[in-house]
Design a protein around this motif. Structure first.
Motif, PDB file in Angstrom:
ATOM      1  N   ASN A   1      42.590  52.190  56.130  1.00 42.77           N
ATOM      2  CA  ASN A   1      43.632  53.154  56.442  1.00 42.77           C
ATOM      3  C   ASN A   1      43.709  53.482  57.927  1.00 42.77           C
ATOM      4  OD1 ASN A   1      44.624  53.794  53.711  1.00 42.77           O
ATOM      5  ND2 ASN A   1      42.546  54.561  53.408  1.00 42.77           N
ATOM      6  N   CYS A   2      44.899  53.885  58.334  1.00 40.20           N
ATOM      7  CA  CYS A   2      45.140  54.201  59.733  1.00 40.20           C
ATOM      8  C   CYS A   2      46.231  55.271  59.804  1.00 40.20           C
ATOM      9  CB  CYS A   2      45.571  52.920  60.451  1.00 40.20           C
ATOM     10  SG  CYS A   2      45.975  53.108  62.189  1.00 40.20           S
ATOM     11  N   ASP A   3      46.024  56.287  60.620  1.00 38.57           N
ATOM     12  CA  ASP A   3      47.021  57.335  60.821  1.00 38.57           C
ATOM     13  C   ASP A   3      47.403  57.389  62.297  1.00 38.57           C
ATOM     14  OD1 ASP A   3      44.951  58.893  58.575  1.00 38.57           O
ATOM     15  OD2 ASP A   3      47.085  58.618  58.129  1.00 38.57           O
ATOM     16  N   TYR A   4      48.643  57.750  62.566  1.00 36.90           N
ATOM     17  CA  TYR A   4      49.075  57.867  63.951  1.00 36.90           C
ATOM     18  C   TYR A   4      49.851  59.155  64.149  1.00 36.90           C
ATOM     19  CZ  TYR A   4      53.547  55.994  62.199  1.00 36.90           C
ATOM     20  OH  TYR A   4      54.722  55.791  61.509  1.00 36.90           O
ATOM     21  N   THR A   5      49.899  59.594  65.387  1.00 35.51           N
ATOM     22  CA  THR A   5      50.570  60.862  65.664  1.00 35.51           C
ATOM     23  C   THR A   5      51.835  60.696  66.497  1.00 35.51           C
ATOM     24  OG1 THR A   5      49.151  61.174  67.603  1.00 35.51           O
ATOM     25  CG2 THR A   5      48.417  62.173  65.540  1.00 35.51           C
ATOM     26  N   ASN A   6      51.935  59.603  67.231  1.00 34.75           N
ATOM     27  CA  ASN A   6      53.066  59.406  68.139  1.00 34.75           C
ATOM     28  C   ASN A   6      54.267  58.856  67.367  1.00 34.75           C
ATOM     29  OD1 ASN A   6      54.860  58.652  70.144  1.00 34.75           O
ATOM     30  ND2 ASN A   6      53.316  57.716  71.446  1.00 34.75           N
TER      31      ASN A   6
ATOM     32  N   SER B  84      58.638  49.001  62.258  1.00 39.55           N
ATOM     33  CA  SER B  84      58.973  50.256  61.568  1.00 39.55           C
ATOM     34  C   SER B  84      60.217  50.145  60.692  1.00 39.55           C
ATOM     35  CB  SER B  84      59.160  51.383  62.592  1.00 39.55           C
ATOM     36  OG  SER B  84      60.211  51.070  63.471  1.00 39.55           O
ATOM     37  N   ILE B  85      60.949  49.049  60.804  1.00 45.74           N
ATOM     38  CA  ILE B  85      62.121  48.905  59.941  1.00 45.74           C
ATOM     39  C   ILE B  85      61.720  48.405  58.551  1.00 45.74           C
ATOM     40  CG2 ILE B  85      63.677  48.515  61.875  1.00 45.74           C
ATOM     41  CD1 ILE B  85      63.648  45.528  61.170  1.00 45.74           C
ATOM     42  N   LYS B  86      60.448  48.056  58.388  1.00 40.06           N
ATOM     43  CA  LYS B  86      59.963  47.585  57.099  1.00 40.06           C
ATOM     44  C   LYS B  86      58.895  48.541  56.583  1.00 40.06           C
ATOM     45  CE  LYS B  86      59.499  43.019  56.767  1.00 40.06           C
ATOM     46  NZ  LYS B  86      58.990  41.650  57.024  1.00 40.06           N
ATOM     47  N   ASP B  87      58.637  48.478  55.286  1.00 34.11           N
ATOM     48  CA  ASP B  87      57.539  49.286  54.762  1.00 34.11           C
ATOM     49  C   ASP B  87      56.418  48.429  54.177  1.00 34.11           C
ATOM     50  OD1 ASP B  87      59.592  50.354  51.923  1.00 34.11           O
ATOM     51  OD2 ASP B  87      58.680  48.421  52.413  1.00 34.11           O
TER      52      ASP B  87
ATOM     53  N   LYS C  57      56.270  55.743  57.118  1.00 30.94           N
ATOM     54  CA  LYS C  57      56.676  56.384  58.383  1.00 30.94           C
ATOM     55  C   LYS C  57      56.676  57.905  58.263  1.00 30.94           C
ATOM     56  CE  LYS C  57      60.516  54.054  58.939  1.00 30.94           C
ATOM     57  NZ  LYS C  57      60.360  52.917  57.985  1.00 30.94           N
ATOM     58  N   SER C  58      57.085  58.420  57.142  1.00 25.46           N
ATOM     59  CA  SER C  58      57.158  59.873  57.010  1.00 25.46           C
ATOM     60  C   SER C  58      55.771  60.497  57.089  1.00 25.46           C
ATOM     61  CB  SER C  58      57.856  60.263  55.705  1.00 25.46           C
ATOM     62  OG  SER C  58      57.142  59.749  54.604  1.00 25.46           O
ATOM     63  N   ALA C  59      54.783  59.773  56.579  1.00 30.82           N
ATOM     64  CA  ALA C  59      53.404  60.278  56.622  1.00 30.82           C
ATOM     65  C   ALA C  59      52.669  59.804  57.866  1.00 30.82           C
ATOM     66  CB  ALA C  59      52.635  59.829  55.376  1.00 30.82           C
ATOM     67  N   LYS C  60      53.318  58.963  58.663  1.00 33.80           N
ATOM     68  CA  LYS C  60      52.685  58.349  59.843  1.00 33.80           C
ATOM     69  C   LYS C  60      51.359  57.710  59.434  1.00 33.80           C
ATOM     70  CE  LYS C  60      54.768  61.139  63.513  1.00 33.80           C
ATOM     71  NZ  LYS C  60      55.448  62.192  62.743  1.00 33.80           N
ATOM     72  N   HIS C  61      51.439  56.863  58.451  1.00 30.45           N
ATOM     73  CA  HIS C  61      50.242  56.256  57.877  1.00 30.45           C
ATOM     74  C   HIS C  61      50.500  54.793  57.580  1.00 30.45           C
ATOM     75  CE1 HIS C  61      46.599  56.026  55.365  1.00 30.45           C
ATOM     76  NE2 HIS C  61      47.332  55.301  54.544  1.00 30.45           N
TER      77      HIS C  61
END
Lengths: 113, 114
Positions: free
Chosen positions: B22-27, B52-55, B68-72
């Motif tokens: 897992n990886c989380d980002y803030t920017n 970011s256009i793909k999930d 993207k909504s969870a920045k995860h």
């Protein structure tokens, strides 16, 4: 095709000395970036070069510098070495700039004593 | 301030099972994400990326998911093999490429147990 080549692989320097590290990118790649890896800070961006021009620079002191030659090969230099400069220095190349995907070399291990 | 965080320094998984890193980002300006794998004394090797256009993006045993909504984002390895034991780095860049280089997480050491 050959990957990113870095020389030397290992070196030991004394505090106050300077060091030059060399990087040959993947054939056809024109962008070269440098990263420092330390156990505490992880991988940190140093700078990036494209067409012999520095495009971006990370948050490192002016003792860290680099250049790129017309054949896309790059060198980085660290002057007045400090103990904290001991790290793995990684060079990466990408086909263009800005390049989303970068490919790393095996790195140069620098130990400052 | 860490903009890319890998909160698990290590992860142990049995051979043949699924590994999830897992990886989380803030920017919120990050729009391109990559995973690299690193063996000791070697440079990081590019594994897989996602815009970011793909999930979701798949490549063989490796799948990356982006929320993207969870920045995860997460990397799934199925099935896990002994050669997968390595340190995995998550990285991110802003729109248009690496304007400030790639921003890396501090890595997760994956250990595959026989």
């Amino acid at each position: 095709k050959a990957g990113v080549t870095q020389t030397p692989r290992y070196l030991i320097k004394t505090r106050g000395q300077q060091v030059t590290l060399s990087c040959s990118p993947i054939s056809g790649h024109r962008s070269v970036s440098w990263y420092q890896q330390t156990p505490g800070q992880g991988l940190q961006f140093l700078f990036e070069y494209f067409s012999e021009t520095q495009r971006n620079k990370g948050n490192f002191p002016g003792r860290f510098s680099g250049r790129q030659f017309s054949n896309s090969r790059s060198e980085m230099n660290v002057s007045t070495l400090e103990l904290g400069d001991s790290a793995l220095y990684l060079c990466a190349s990408s086909a263009s700039w800005p390049g989303n995907t970068i490919y790393f070399g095996e790195g140069s291990w620098l130990t400052v004593v | 301030d860490q903009q890319v965080k890998q909160n698990s320094p290590s992860l142990s998984v049995q051979e043949g099972r699924i590994s999830i890193l897992n990886c989380d980002y803030t920017n919120s300006m990050f729009d391109y994400f990559l995973w690299y794998k690193k063996y000791p004394a070697e440079g990081p090797t590019f594994l897989i990326s996602i815009s970011s256009i793909k999930d979701k993006n798949e490549d063989g045993r490796f799948t990356v998911f982006l929320n993207k909504s969870a920045k995860h984002l997460s990397l799934h390895i199925v099935p896990s093999q002994p050669g997968d034991s390595a340190v995995y780095f998550c990285a991110a860049s802003e729109a248009g490429g690496g304007a400030d280089g790639l921003t890396f997480g501090k890595g997760t050491h994956l250990i595959i147990q026989p």
